[in-house]
Design a protein around this motif. Structure first.
Motif: not given
Ligand SMILES: [Zn+2]
Ligand SMILES: [Zn+2]
Length: 327
Positions: A8, A12, A37, A40-41, A44
Motif C-alpha cells: 500500500w 502510494q 499523501p 492520494v490515499e 486509493m
C-alpha cells in the motif's frame, strides 16, 4: 498483513513521486505538498471501495437478492453517483481547507486561556491509546451523522434535497452516494467541522470515511439477509437500512422516519427511532414529484431536485392557514 501495508505504502509513494509531486512543482502548488499523501490515499481508498462493491457486494446481491427486478435500469444511475463520490475528494478537500481555520480558532481561544473541548483535552487518558481514541472519534462522528440525517428528514427544504436519496425504487449497494451535490457539500462541511472540533487528524479522517462508507454501501445492498438478531443491534445491516428506504403506505405513513443510523444502530435504539420488524417492503417515496427522479439521468435528477428545493423554500414563506377552533 505487514506485506499488504508495505505494498500500500509503495503504491502510494510511486503515485506521489511519478505523478503528484511533479504536477505540484510544475504548476507551483507546493503549499499542498504536505496534504498530497492524504489526497492520494483518499483516491486509493476510493478505488478499494469500488473494488469491494464489485467483487463482494454485487456477487452477494446476485446470490440472494431481497427484491427481484426484471432489469436494473433504475439502479444504473447510482453507479455514476458512486464513482463521482468515491473518486471525488469533496469531503477531504473541505476538511483540509477548514484545518487551518481550526488551528486559528484553537490559538484564538488560547489567548483567553481557554481550550476547545477536543476528545484528548476532555479525556487526556485516551492520548496514549490510539485505538480507543479512534473508537471514540468514530462514536461521535456516527452520532453526528445520526443527528444530521434526522434533520434531513425533519427540515422541509433539506428533505427536498434528501428525497433524491429516497426516490430510488431499486436500492442497491451503489445507492449510498445517491445525493444532491448541494447536500454533499453541506454534509462535507458539517462532518469536517465536527471532526475538527473533536480533534480528528487528517489520516484519522480518511480512516473514519473509509469504515463508515463501506458499512453504508453494504447496508444499501439488495440482499435478503442481515447480520442476525444480536449483531444487527450493533452494526447497521441491509435489513435495518432497507426499512429506512421503505415506501410509505396508508398503514405505515412514516416508515422511513426510522432507522436513521449510518453505522451504529445504538442512536436509533437510544432515541426511540429503531424499527426491527424484518418485513420486506418495496422501496421509494410516496411523492409523485420525487418518484419522477426514477428514469432520469444524473444531471436530470440534479436539476429536478433544485426545482423541489426552490418550491420547498417558497412554501416555507407562505403564511400557514390557521384553523379556527370554532370551525
Ligand atoms: Zn433518509
Ligand atoms: Zn440510504
Amino acid at each position: 498483513m505487514q506485506g499488504l501495508i508495505d505494498t500500500w505504502v509503495d503504491v502510494q509513494s510511486w503515485i506521489l513521486e511519478t505523478a503528484v509531486h511533479p504536477l505540484l512543482f510544475r504548476f507551483g502548488y507546493m503549499t499542498f505538498f504536505e496534504d498530497a499523501p492524504f489526497v492520494v490515499e483518499t483516491l486509493m481508498l476510493g478505488v478499494v471501495q469500488i473494488a469491494v462493491i464489485l467483487l463482494v457486494f454485487r456477487p452477494l446481491e446476485r446470490l440472494a437478492p431481497a427484491e427481484h427486478w426484471p432489469d436494473r435500469k433504475l439502479a444504473r444511475v447510482d453507479v455514476v453517483y458512486t464513482l463521482l463520490s468515491k473518486l471525488g475528494l469533496l469531503p477531504f478537500i473541505v476538511f483540509v481547507v477548514l484545518y487551518p481555520v481550526n488551528d486559528w480558532l484553537q490559538e484564538s481561544v488560547r489567548d483567553y486561556d481557554l481550550m476547545l473541548p477536543t476528545v484528548e483535552q476532555v479525556v487526556p487518558w485516551l492520548r496514549d491509546k490510539p485505538l480507543l481514541l479512534f473508537a471514540t472519534y468514530f462514536l461521535l462522528y456516527d452520532l453526528a451523522g445520526y443527528l444530521l440525517h434526522r434533520m434531513q428528514h425533519a427540515v422541509p427544504w433539506w428533505w427536498a434535497l434528501h428525497s433524491l436519496h429516497h426516490s430510488q425504487r431499486q436500492v442497491t449497494c451503489w445507492s449510498d452516494d445517491r445525493n444532491h451535490v448541494l447536500d454533499d457539500v453541506l454534509a462535507s462541511f458539517y462532518f469536517a467541522v465536527v471532526a475538527l472540533l473533536i480533534g480528528v487528524q487528517p489520516s484519522q479522517y480518511v480512516a473514519l470515511l473509509l469504515v463508515s462508507r463501506l458499512v453504508e454501501s453494504f447496508s444499501h445492498a439488495n440482499v435478503r439477509f442481515g447480520f442476525g438478531r444480536v449483531l444487527d443491534k450493533l452494526v447497521v445491516d441491509p435489513w435495518f437500512h432497507r426499512t429506512h428506504h421503505a415506501r410509505a403506505s396508508a398503514s405505515k405513513p412514516h416508515i422511513h422516519d426510522s432507522n436513521f443510523g449510518a453505522v451504529l444502530p445504538v442512536w436509533d435504539l437510544l432515541f426511540g427511532t429503531a424499527v426491527y420488524d424484518y418485513k420486506r417492503r418495496p422501496t421509494g417515496v410516496d411523492s409523485r414529484d420525487a418518484d419522477a427522479d426514477n428514469g432520469k439521468g444524473w444531471l436530470g435528477q440534479q436539476v429536478a431536485v433544485l426545482g423541489r428545493l426552490g418550491r420547498a423554500i417558497i412554501a416555507s414563506f407562505r403564511p400557514r392557514r390557521l384553523a379556527h377552533p370554532a370551525e
